[in-house]
Design a protein around this motif. Structure first.
Motif, short mmCIF file in Angstrom:
data_model
loop_
_atom_site.label_atom_id
_atom_site.label_comp_id
_atom_site.label_asym_id
_atom_site.label_seq_id
_atom_site.Cartn_x
_atom_site.Cartn_y
_atom_site.Cartn_z
N THR A 245 0.83 -1.20 0.00
CA THR A 245 0.00 0.00 0.00
C THR A 245 0.87 1.25 0.00
O THR A 245 0.59 2.22 -0.73
CB THR A 245 -0.93 0.01 1.22
OG1 THR A 245 -1.79 -1.13 1.16
CG2 THR A 245 -1.77 1.27 1.26
N ALA A 375 -7.92 2.37 -1.78
CA ALA A 375 -8.42 3.32 -0.79
C ALA A 375 -7.57 4.58 -0.78
O ALA A 375 -8.09 5.70 -0.66
CB ALA A 375 -8.42 2.67 0.60
N SER A 376 -6.25 4.42 -0.91
CA SER A 376 -5.35 5.57 -0.94
C SER A 376 -5.61 6.44 -2.16
O SER A 376 -5.62 7.67 -2.07
CB SER A 376 -3.89 5.10 -0.93
OG SER A 376 -3.61 4.37 0.25
N TRP A 378 -8.44 6.62 -3.78
CA TRP A 378 -9.76 7.23 -3.60
C TRP A 378 -9.68 8.44 -2.68
O TRP A 378 -10.38 9.44 -2.90
CB TRP A 378 -10.72 6.19 -3.03
CG TRP A 378 -12.07 6.75 -2.69
CD1 TRP A 378 -13.10 7.01 -3.56
CD2 TRP A 378 -12.54 7.12 -1.39
NE1 TRP A 378 -14.16 7.52 -2.88
CE2 TRP A 378 -13.87 7.62 -1.56
CE3 TRP A 378 -11.99 7.09 -0.11
CZ2 TRP A 378 -14.62 8.06 -0.48
CZ3 TRP A 378 -12.74 7.54 0.95
CH2 TRP A 378 -14.04 8.02 0.77
N ALA A 385 -3.71 9.68 3.08
CA ALA A 385 -3.87 8.24 2.86
C ALA A 385 -2.87 7.45 3.71
O ALA A 385 -3.23 6.47 4.36
CB ALA A 385 -3.70 7.91 1.39
N VAL A 389 -4.69 4.91 6.16
CA VAL A 389 -4.83 3.52 5.70
C VAL A 389 -3.84 2.60 6.42
O VAL A 389 -4.22 1.51 6.89
CB VAL A 389 -4.66 3.43 4.17
CG1 VAL A 389 -4.73 1.98 3.71
CG2 VAL A 389 -5.74 4.25 3.47
#
Length: 417
Positions: A245, A375-376, A378, A385, A389
């Motif tokens: 991530t 998710a990051s 988004w 992020a 996250v």
């Protein structure tokens, strides 16, 4: 609840008393195979801001090259793992590495961002075999503490790859352009294929009955019905998955916000991997005395410290290299102490389905990177992020371990707790 492992599905060729490959040989081959996925990821990251300009596209589109790489990597493991149970470790490795090699050539000649995205997806599909097969080979040949020692050594070798990759990628891009990064990937694919042909020995008996749809459903069903496996995989997903991530955001933070060059970024990423390697070496030294399982809560403590530091420091202050990388390094230090025991624990109940179990564990791991990266993207702001996250992933790992510790243990897990 019956936690006794089912060992009827497949028969490894190796035995504990007479392994067909030495610990060192399995460690080196496994380290090379498992590293190809993260190396292919890390080589590419210094070029991401440059590719935005080269193709006249957006950051979001370039981040898709990572997201789909994660997607291909995660889902392909669900196929290549069971296939290696049925056809054998060596032939499946060669087939998937051929896909990786072809995809690397396609990325090298990509005329637009859409082609590059497709090539990166196929690279993820091909490189997935390294993680799945290497862990399955370890489970085929060794068990218990010997398996954990090899997993630890593989972790050290795995750390060396991503350590060198951003630096190599940055230098390659500055001197030869970003296309040359994919030339390096082509050469890497050729090396892995040669090692598979000349150094890797087959560790399972070929049995095509294992790849029938009903057999695959039973294999994955038995894996997913095990709370031990699921919780171990969530610990792995929340720790090592965080590294993947971070790869989607660190280049944009350190290069666009902090102002590092591609080479400076590559060298700076050594801080993350140096911490990981320090944790792995300390783990290797202390493991014979204290046992691998006792090191897991120590590792999770550092994961928690890194998570808290990211959540607080990155929101309270403007980003600098140290404000970003010190929490990242602390987190990485903890990961190295968590991974060997939890990977061994996840695979231990499945000596007959090691390929399927390894594939599903890798799916959790890379799937976490895919979800975290999505998710990051988004969230938009890479600093927000990183500060949100990654701490959530660390919290997931800690809670999963706490629940795992309260479960009754199956027979083959006794030595790990």
């Amino acid at each position: 609840m019956n936690m006794r492992p089912d060992i009827s599905a497949a028969e490894p060729l190796a035995t504990v008393s007479a392994p067909i490959m030495s610990e060192r040989r399995v460690s080196l081959i496994g380290g090379l195979m498992v590293a190809i996925g993260p190396i292919s990821l890390a080589l590419f990251t210094p070029a991401m801001p440059e590719i935005v300009q080269a193709f006249g596209t957006t950051e979001a589109a370039v981040k898709m090259t990572l997201s789909l790489y994660f997607g291909g990597f995660a889902f392909a493991q669900l196929v290549c793992g069971p296939l290696s149970d049925g056809f054998g470790r060596r032939p499946i490795t060669l087939v998937f590495m051929a896909i990786y090699l072809a995809a690397s050539v396609l990325a090298l000649v990509a005329p637009n961002i859409e082609t590059l995205i497709a090539a990166r997806f196929l690279q993820g599909v091909g490189s997935a075999v390294g993680v799945s097969v290497s862990r399955a080979v370890v489970r085929d040949v060794f068990t218990s503490e010997r398996s954990t020692r090899i997993m630890n050594m593989i972790g050290i070798l795995l750390a060396l790859g991503p350590a060198i990759a951003p630096t190599l990628g940055g230098l390659t891009m500055e001197f030869f352009g970003w296309h040359a990064i994919f030339v390096v990937m082509v050469l890497l694919g050729i090396v892995v294929m040669l090692v598979t042909i000349f150094a890797l020995r087959e560790t399972v008996t070929r049995d095509l009955s294992r790849i029938r749809p009903a057999a695959l459903a039973r294999s994955y069903g038995s894996v997913l019905r095990s709370p031990y496996f699921v919780l171990c995989s969530l610990v792995i997903a929340g720790t090592s998955g965080a590294i993947y991530t971070q790869a989607t955001v660190l280049a944009f933070i350190l290069m666009d916000r902090v102002g590092l060059t591609a080479t400076q970024f590559g060298v700076g990423m050594l801080m993350q991997t140096a911490n990981f390697m320090a944790g792995a070496l300390i783990m290797r030294k202390l493991m014979p005395r204290y046992g691998a399982a006792r090191m897991v809560p120590v590792g999770l403590f550092f994961v928690a410290v890194g998570s808290i530091a990211m959540a607080i420091v990155l929101r309270a202050y403007e980003p600098t290299f140290l404000r970003v990388m010190v929490p990242v390094g602390i987190y990485a230090f903890g990961i190295a102490m968590v991974m060997p025991a939890m990977m061994t624990a996840a695979l231990a109940p499945f000596p007959g389905n090691a390929g399927a179990a390894s594939a599903m564990m890798g799916f959790f791991q890379m799937g976490a990177g895919m979800v975290g990266g999505a998710a990051s993207a988004w969230m938009g702001d890479p600093i927000n992020a990183l500060a949100t996250v990654i701490p959530l992933m660390g919290l997931t790992a800690i809670l999963s371990w706490l629940i795992w510790r309260r479960l009754p243990e199956p027979t083959l897990m006794t030595r790990l707790k």
